[in-house]
Scaffold this motif. Structure first.
Motif, mmCIF file in Angstrom:
data_model
loop_
_atom_site.group_PDB
_atom_site.id
_atom_site.type_symbol
_atom_site.label_atom_id
_atom_site.label_comp_id
_atom_site.label_asym_id
_atom_site.label_seq_id
_atom_site.Cartn_x
_atom_site.Cartn_y
_atom_site.Cartn_z
ATOM 1 N N UNK A 127 -59.884 -47.544 -17.169
ATOM 2 C CA UNK A 127 -59.725 -47.344 -15.727
ATOM 3 C C UNK A 127 -58.679 -46.283 -15.436
ATOM 4 N N UNK A 128 -57.579 -46.302 -16.211
ATOM 5 C CA UNK A 128 -56.544 -45.281 -16.004
ATOM 6 C C UNK A 128 -57.058 -43.890 -16.352
ATOM 7 N N UNK A 148 -58.427 -38.666 -14.519
ATOM 8 C CA UNK A 148 -59.416 -37.593 -14.466
ATOM 9 C C UNK A 148 -59.660 -37.166 -13.016
ATOM 10 N N UNK A 149 -59.763 -38.173 -12.120
ATOM 11 C CA UNK A 149 -59.952 -37.855 -10.702
ATOM 12 C C UNK A 149 -58.743 -37.098 -10.150
ATOM 13 N N UNK A 150 -57.540 -37.559 -10.532
ATOM 14 C CA UNK A 150 -56.325 -36.866 -10.063
ATOM 15 C C UNK A 150 -56.293 -35.439 -10.587
ATOM 16 N N UNK A 151 -56.664 -35.265 -11.857
ATOM 17 C CA UNK A 151 -56.656 -33.925 -12.444
ATOM 18 C C UNK A 151 -57.620 -33.002 -11.698
ATOM 19 N N UNK A 152 -58.807 -33.509 -11.361
ATOM 20 C CA UNK A 152 -59.766 -32.693 -10.618
ATOM 21 C C UNK A 152 -59.233 -32.342 -9.235
ATOM 22 N N UNK A 153 -58.594 -33.311 -8.571
ATOM 23 C CA UNK A 153 -58.033 -33.043 -7.249
ATOM 24 C C UNK A 153 -56.903 -32.021 -7.319
ATOM 25 N N UNK A 154 -56.053 -32.122 -8.345
ATOM 26 C CA UNK A 154 -54.958 -31.163 -8.491
ATOM 27 C C UNK A 154 -55.479 -29.765 -8.799
ATOM 28 N N UNK A 173 -50.053 -27.212 -8.780
ATOM 29 C CA UNK A 173 -49.685 -26.764 -7.433
ATOM 30 C C UNK A 173 -48.256 -26.252 -7.473
ATOM 31 N N UNK A 174 -48.013 -25.136 -6.784
ATOM 32 C CA UNK A 174 -46.705 -24.490 -6.820
ATOM 33 C C UNK A 174 -45.893 -24.819 -5.569
ATOM 34 N N UNK A 175 -44.571 -24.803 -5.741
ATOM 35 C CA UNK A 175 -43.665 -24.912 -4.598
ATOM 36 C C UNK A 175 -43.305 -23.554 -4.022
ATOM 37 N N UNK A 176 -43.890 -22.489 -4.580
ATOM 38 C CA UNK A 176 -43.658 -21.132 -4.082
ATOM 39 C C UNK A 176 -44.805 -20.699 -3.178
ATOM 40 N N UNK A 177 -44.480 -19.848 -2.214
ATOM 41 C CA UNK A 177 -45.497 -19.275 -1.345
ATOM 42 C C UNK A 177 -45.013 -17.916 -0.881
ATOM 43 N N UNK A 178 -45.916 -16.946 -0.817
ATOM 44 C CA UNK A 178 -45.576 -15.650 -0.249
ATOM 45 C C UNK A 178 -46.777 -15.112 0.513
ATOM 46 N N UNK A 179 -46.507 -14.141 1.374
ATOM 47 C CA UNK A 179 -47.582 -13.576 2.184
ATOM 48 C C UNK A 179 -47.173 -12.190 2.661
ATOM 49 N N UNK A 188 -37.926 -26.582 -2.968
ATOM 50 C CA UNK A 188 -37.249 -27.032 -4.189
ATOM 51 C C UNK A 188 -38.137 -28.023 -4.933
ATOM 52 N N UNK A 189 -38.267 -27.793 -6.242
ATOM 53 C CA UNK A 189 -39.146 -28.614 -7.062
ATOM 54 C C UNK A 189 -40.502 -27.949 -7.193
ATOM 55 N N UNK A 190 -41.436 -28.668 -7.806
ATOM 56 C CA UNK A 190 -42.801 -28.177 -7.901
ATOM 57 C C UNK A 190 -43.724 -29.387 -7.905
ATOM 58 N N UNK A 191 -45.011 -29.135 -7.819
ATOM 59 C CA UNK A 191 -45.956 -30.232 -7.732
ATOM 60 C C UNK A 191 -46.481 -30.388 -6.323
ATOM 61 N N UNK A 192 -47.159 -31.525 -6.089
ATOM 62 C CA UNK A 192 -47.870 -31.715 -4.839
ATOM 63 C C UNK A 192 -46.952 -31.735 -3.623
#
Length: 349
Positions: A95-96, A101-107, A140-146, A163-167
């Motif tokens: 189950x885990x 796997x679902x989380x990985x696809x969503x990320x 997913x990155x904590x950085x953004x530019x435009x 600050x940090x990284x991830x969702x």
């Protein structure tokens, strides 16, 4: 319902009896029934360490046989409970695995969507050419530019780092992208906002969200006039932009400004200068400093990333960024960076 069995081995040469005996052992082993096999062989065959089948000599004494059965009786319940726990753990593991796997696809999807929000740096905007490097530490990155055209005369550029990284950091970058509005529109027309106003408005918008105190944001916003090449920028806690002149001089362009989202009403000073054809400006997040830290174990007067830009100051901005990509690829741990790495460079053409 059988807890244990005592089975005599067939006599050598009895093929049919041996075949039935072998089938019986398979059944006993599959049902995890502790079994003592009485054998006349001088050397019992080696047993599988995972099996509950054990071979003993047929002349074993009654006392030793009782002792072995008593040991089986003592540990039989424990073994059954352990096997049940293992079975439950296997079910939980499956189950885990499905959940991860679902989380990985969503990320993965979130990472692709975030990249789609990044600007197209392949085409120049007026007399400005752009190039970038974007390397998230995770999906997913904590950085953004435009980069964007504000009107016929002005273009805006910003880079931000949650600050940090991830969702969590990635979601905050989407808020930053929405909160940056480069011009004010009213009934009489519009006015282009200065970098100081943009950073102050972003700071107030973040402060109103009452984010946890660990969720800091840094950002740098620049405004460029295509006609006069007037360059203005303001920053909030972000690394200073790097100016590379057409003469090859590399320097940081400094202006004060604290972290964003802590207190409303903060003011952010702006820097004004005039660019020339061939000048380059590079904005980056602090992940680049960590990436170059291993290149300088002794500690030099000039940061190693600054020395890198000095060594490649004569390159066009797109070649410089490509060289940066190759340098990062050649470092130890480049597949798993400690922090998000983003660079956005512009060049006056």
């Amino acid at each position: 319902t059988v807890d244990a069995a005592i089975v005599p081995a067939p006599a050598p040469g009895s093929v049919n009896e041996f075949r039935e005996f072998d089938n019986l052992l398979r059944i006993l082993d599959s049902r995890r029934i502790a079994t003592l096999i009485l054998s006349d062989s001088a050397t019992p065959p080696a047993e599988d360490s995972r099996s509950l089948l054990e071979t003993v000599r047929s002349d074993i004494s009654a006392a030793e046989l009782r002792g072995r059965l008593a040991m089986i009786a003592r540990y039989h319940g424990l073994v059954k409970r352990l096997e049940q726990e293992l079975h439950n753990m296997e079910r939980l593991s499956k189950r885990l695995n499905l959940h991860f796997r679902d989380i990985d696809q969503e990320m993965r999807l979130a990472g692709r969507l975030q990249r789609d929000f990044l600007p197209n740096t392949r085409e120049p905007i007026g007399n400005l050419r752009f190039a970038s490097v974007f390397r998230p530490a995770s999906w997913v990155s904590g950085d953004m530019f435009d980069i964007f055209r504000i009107d016929e005369t002005h273009s805006g550029v910003y880079i931000a780092d949650a600050v940090g990284h991830g969702m969590a950091a990635g979601l905050l970058t989407m808020f930053i992208k929405r909160a940056i509005v480069p011009k004010r529109i009213d009934a009489t027309g519009y006015s282009v906002l200065s970098p100081s106003e943009i950073i102050a408005a972003l700071n107030d918008a973040l402060a109103e969200q009452s984010l946890p105190q660990c969720q800091f944001v840094t950002a740098c916003y620049a405004l460029i006039n295509h006609e006069t090449l007037d360059f203005q920028f303001a920053r909030g806690g972000h690394p200073y932009p790097i100016l590379i002149t057409r003469d090859g001089i590399v320097s940081e362009v400094k202006t004060p400004g604290g972290l964003l989202g802590l207190f409303k009403g903060e003011e952010f000073a702006a820097h004004h200068s005039t660019l020339r054809t061939g000048d380059k400006v590079i904005f980056y997040t602090d992940g680049i400093e960590l990436a170059f830290a291993s290149d300088d174990p002794l500690g030099q007067s000039m940061p190693t990333h600054m020395r890198f830009f000095e060594q490649h100051a004569g390159m066009p901005i797109n070649d410089l960024m490509a060289c940066m990509e190759r340098h990062l690829d050649g470092q130890d741990g480049s597949l798993h960076p400690a922090d998000d790495i983003s660079l956005l460079g512009l060049e006056v053409i």
